[in-house]
Design a protein around this motif. Structure first.
Motif, PDB file in Angstrom:
ATOM      1  N   VAL A  82     -16.895  -1.036   3.986  1.00 43.08           N
ATOM      2  CA  VAL A  82     -15.502  -0.957   4.375  1.00 43.08           C
ATOM      3  C   VAL A  82     -14.686  -0.697   3.114  1.00 43.08           C
ATOM      4  O   VAL A  82     -15.020  -1.214   2.036  1.00 43.08           O
ATOM      5  CB  VAL A  82     -15.041  -2.242   5.107  1.00 43.08           C
ATOM      6  N   TYR A  83     -13.654   0.106   3.244  1.00 42.29           N
ATOM      7  CA  TYR A  83     -12.844   0.507   2.104  1.00 42.29           C
ATOM      8  C   TYR A  83     -11.397   0.069   2.287  1.00 42.29           C
ATOM      9  O   TYR A  83     -10.922  -0.112   3.416  1.00 42.29           O
ATOM     10  CB  TYR A  83     -12.877   2.028   1.938  1.00 42.29           C
ATOM     11  N   LEU A  84     -10.706  -0.038   1.165  1.00 43.34           N
ATOM     12  CA  LEU A  84      -9.264  -0.249   1.197  1.00 43.34           C
ATOM     13  C   LEU A  84      -8.645   0.680   0.161  1.00 43.34           C
ATOM     14  O   LEU A  84      -8.841   0.493  -1.050  1.00 43.34           O
ATOM     15  CB  LEU A  84      -8.892  -1.703   0.888  1.00 43.34           C
ATOM     16  N   GLN A  85      -7.959   1.700   0.651  1.00 49.09           N
ATOM     17  CA  GLN A  85      -7.239   2.621  -0.219  1.00 49.09           C
ATOM     18  C   GLN A  85      -5.840   2.053  -0.441  1.00 49.09           C
ATOM     19  O   GLN A  85      -5.125   1.775   0.522  1.00 49.09           O
ATOM     20  CB  GLN A  85      -7.145   4.003   0.420  1.00 49.09           C
ATOM     21  N   MET A  86      -5.475   1.879  -1.702  1.00 53.44           N
ATOM     22  CA  MET A  86      -4.186   1.280  -2.036  1.00 53.44           C
ATOM     23  C   MET A  86      -3.381   2.270  -2.866  1.00 53.44           C
ATOM     24  O   MET A  86      -3.845   2.719  -3.926  1.00 53.44           O
ATOM     25  CB  MET A  86      -4.387  -0.018  -2.816  1.00 53.44           C
ATOM     26  N   ASP A  87      -2.216   2.602  -2.405  1.00 52.91           N
ATOM     27  CA  ASP A  87      -1.353   3.574  -3.077  1.00 52.91           C
ATOM     28  C   ASP A  87      -0.021   2.936  -3.449  1.00 52.91           C
ATOM     29  O   ASP A  87       0.353   1.895  -2.922  1.00 52.91           O
ATOM     30  CB  ASP A  87      -1.119   4.782  -2.168  1.00 52.91           C
ATOM     31  N   SER A  88       0.691   3.589  -4.363  1.00 53.25           N
ATOM     32  CA  SER A  88       2.017   3.129  -4.798  1.00 53.25           C
ATOM     33  C   SER A  88       1.995   1.654  -5.181  1.00 53.25           C
ATOM     34  O   SER A  88       2.845   0.865  -4.753  1.00 53.25           O
ATOM     35  CB  SER A  88       3.048   3.369  -3.682  1.00 53.25           C
ATOM     36  N   LEU A  89       1.032   1.311  -5.981  1.00 48.51           N
ATOM     37  CA  LEU A  89       0.849  -0.087  -6.341  1.00 48.51           C
ATOM     38  C   LEU A  89       1.971  -0.596  -7.241  1.00 48.51           C
ATOM     39  O   LEU A  89       2.521   0.150  -8.066  1.00 48.51           O
ATOM     40  CB  LEU A  89      -0.500  -0.281  -7.030  1.00 48.51           C
TER      41      LEU A  89
END
Length: 115
Positions: A82-89
């Motif tokens: 399972v993945y978690l893409q995190m943007d605009s951190l």
């Protein structure tokens, strides 16, 4: 039964990071999978962790409202991951990120957002 999270590290504000969590020892494809996080200094109890998102075996997902639009959960059942893409951190996203299912919880991976 084990979950191993990876992909954490240091990232600058505005940057992106993709976390991965690989499962072993159980039928990953039939379990909903979730991501949580816990900011530094907020205690050690599991109840202190903030829920981020859950993805069902069919790929449908739900998110904590504040995470919508910046975080994207996905899964690859063939890879038991399972993945978690995190943007605009932002610095407020600094935390230890954990994956979990009803059977177990992973050890977590640290994400630090700082310039």
């Amino acid at each position: 039964v084990q979950l191993q999270a990876s992909g954490g590290g240091l990232v600058q504000p505005g940057g992106s990071l993709r976390l991965a969590c690989t499962a072993s020892g159980f039928a990953f494809e039939v379990y909903p999978m979730s991501w949580f996080r816990q900011a530094p200094g907020t205690g050690r109890e599991w109840q202190g962790r903030d829920w981020i998102s859950t993805i069902n075996p069919d790929g449908s997902a739900i998110y904590e409202e504040a995470m919508k639009g910046r975080f994207t959960i996905s899964r690859d059942n063939a890879k038991n991951t399972v993945y978690l893409q995190m943007d605009s951190l932002t610095p407020d996203d600094t935390a230890v990120y954990y994956c979990a299912c009803s059977l177990t919880r992973g050890q977590g991976t640290l994400v630090t957002v700082s310039s």
